[in-house]
Scaffold this motif. Structure first.
Motif, short mmCIF file in Angstrom:
data_model
loop_
_atom_site.label_atom_id
_atom_site.label_comp_id
_atom_site.label_asym_id
_atom_site.label_seq_id
_atom_site.Cartn_x
_atom_site.Cartn_y
_atom_site.Cartn_z
N LEU A 116 -9.94 -0.20 -5.85
CA LEU A 116 -10.24 0.90 -4.94
C LEU A 116 -8.94 1.33 -4.30
CD1 LEU A 116 -13.30 -0.50 -2.94
CD2 LEU A 116 -13.32 0.87 -5.02
N ALA A 117 -8.65 2.62 -4.29
CA ALA A 117 -7.48 3.14 -3.60
C ALA A 117 -7.96 3.87 -2.36
CB ALA A 117 -6.69 4.08 -4.50
N VAL A 118 -7.40 3.47 -1.21
CA VAL A 118 -7.81 4.04 0.07
C VAL A 118 -6.56 4.49 0.82
CG1 VAL A 118 -8.93 3.55 2.28
CG2 VAL A 118 -9.83 2.53 0.20
N ASP A 119 -6.55 5.75 1.27
CA ASP A 119 -5.51 6.23 2.18
C ASP A 119 -5.95 5.82 3.57
OD1 ASP A 119 -3.90 7.31 0.24
OD2 ASP A 119 -4.62 9.36 0.51
N THR A 120 -5.24 4.87 4.16
CA THR A 120 -5.66 4.28 5.43
C THR A 120 -5.36 5.20 6.61
OG1 THR A 120 -3.54 3.18 5.80
CG2 THR A 120 -5.25 1.95 4.59
N VAL A 121 -6.07 4.95 7.68
CA VAL A 121 -5.75 5.58 8.96
C VAL A 121 -4.94 4.56 9.75
CG1 VAL A 121 -7.79 7.07 9.01
CG2 VAL A 121 -7.92 4.81 10.01
N SER A 122 -4.18 5.02 10.68
CA SER A 122 -3.36 4.13 11.50
C SER A 122 -4.26 3.31 12.41
CB SER A 122 -2.39 4.96 12.32
OG SER A 122 -1.58 4.12 13.10
N THR A 123 -4.11 1.97 12.35
CA THR A 123 -4.87 1.05 13.20
C THR A 123 -3.94 -0.03 13.71
OG1 THR A 123 -5.44 -0.46 11.41
CG2 THR A 123 -6.96 1.39 11.79
N ASN A 124 -4.48 -0.97 14.46
CA ASN A 124 -3.68 -2.10 14.92
C ASN A 124 -3.25 -2.98 13.76
OD1 ASN A 124 -3.91 -1.28 17.56
ND2 ASN A 124 -5.67 -2.60 17.98
N TYR A 125 -4.06 -3.03 12.71
CA TYR A 125 -3.75 -3.87 11.56
C TYR A 125 -2.70 -3.23 10.66
CZ TYR A 125 -8.01 -6.28 12.92
OH TYR A 125 -8.96 -6.96 13.61
N ILE A 126 -2.79 -1.92 10.48
CA ILE A 126 -1.84 -1.19 9.65
C ILE A 126 -1.29 -0.05 10.50
CG2 ILE A 126 -1.54 0.12 7.52
CD1 ILE A 126 -4.03 -1.33 6.43
N PRO A 127 -0.08 -0.22 11.06
CA PRO A 127 0.42 0.73 12.05
C PRO A 127 0.76 2.13 11.53
CG PRO A 127 2.05 -0.96 11.57
CD PRO A 127 0.81 -1.34 10.84
N THR A 128 0.96 2.28 10.23
CA THR A 128 1.26 3.59 9.69
C THR A 128 0.26 3.93 8.59
OG1 THR A 128 2.78 2.70 8.05
CG2 THR A 128 3.74 3.38 10.14
N THR A 129 0.08 5.21 8.33
CA THR A 129 -0.82 5.63 7.26
C THR A 129 -0.17 5.32 5.92
OG1 THR A 129 -1.70 7.37 8.65
CG2 THR A 129 -2.03 7.61 6.29
N GLN A 130 -0.94 4.71 5.02
CA GLN A 130 -0.42 4.38 3.70
C GLN A 130 -1.58 4.22 2.71
OE1 GLN A 130 1.21 0.28 3.47
NE2 GLN A 130 0.76 0.22 5.64
#
Length: 67
Positions: free
Chosen positions: A36-50
């Motif tokens: 699964l490929a997901v474009d993440t939103v910025s959260t505490n776990y992942i600080p930048t979108t990737q």
């Protein structure tokens, strides 16, 4: 119908993916080949979108969010 085929219908939708060791929120970009490929939103776990590639074997839950 496989898990990946079922999720492919929701490409472009916002999703939450739960794995045993992390929680990912973002937009589902693709679902094929066991990934699964997901474009993440910025959260505490992942600080930048990737873009995150997730093995379907490690997925405990996928929640499709309303549009």
């Amino acid at each position: 119908m496989t898990f990946e085929e079922a999720l492919a219908v929701f490409v472009g939708r916002h999703v939450e993916v739960l794995q045993p060791n992390q929680f990912i929120q973002g937009t589902l970009v693709s679902s094929s080949g066991g990934i699964l490929a997901v474009d993440t939103v910025s959260t505490n776990y992942i600080p930048t979108t990737q873009r995150v590639n997730i093995s379907t074997g490690s997925v405990a839950l996928v929640r499709i969010l309303p549009q």
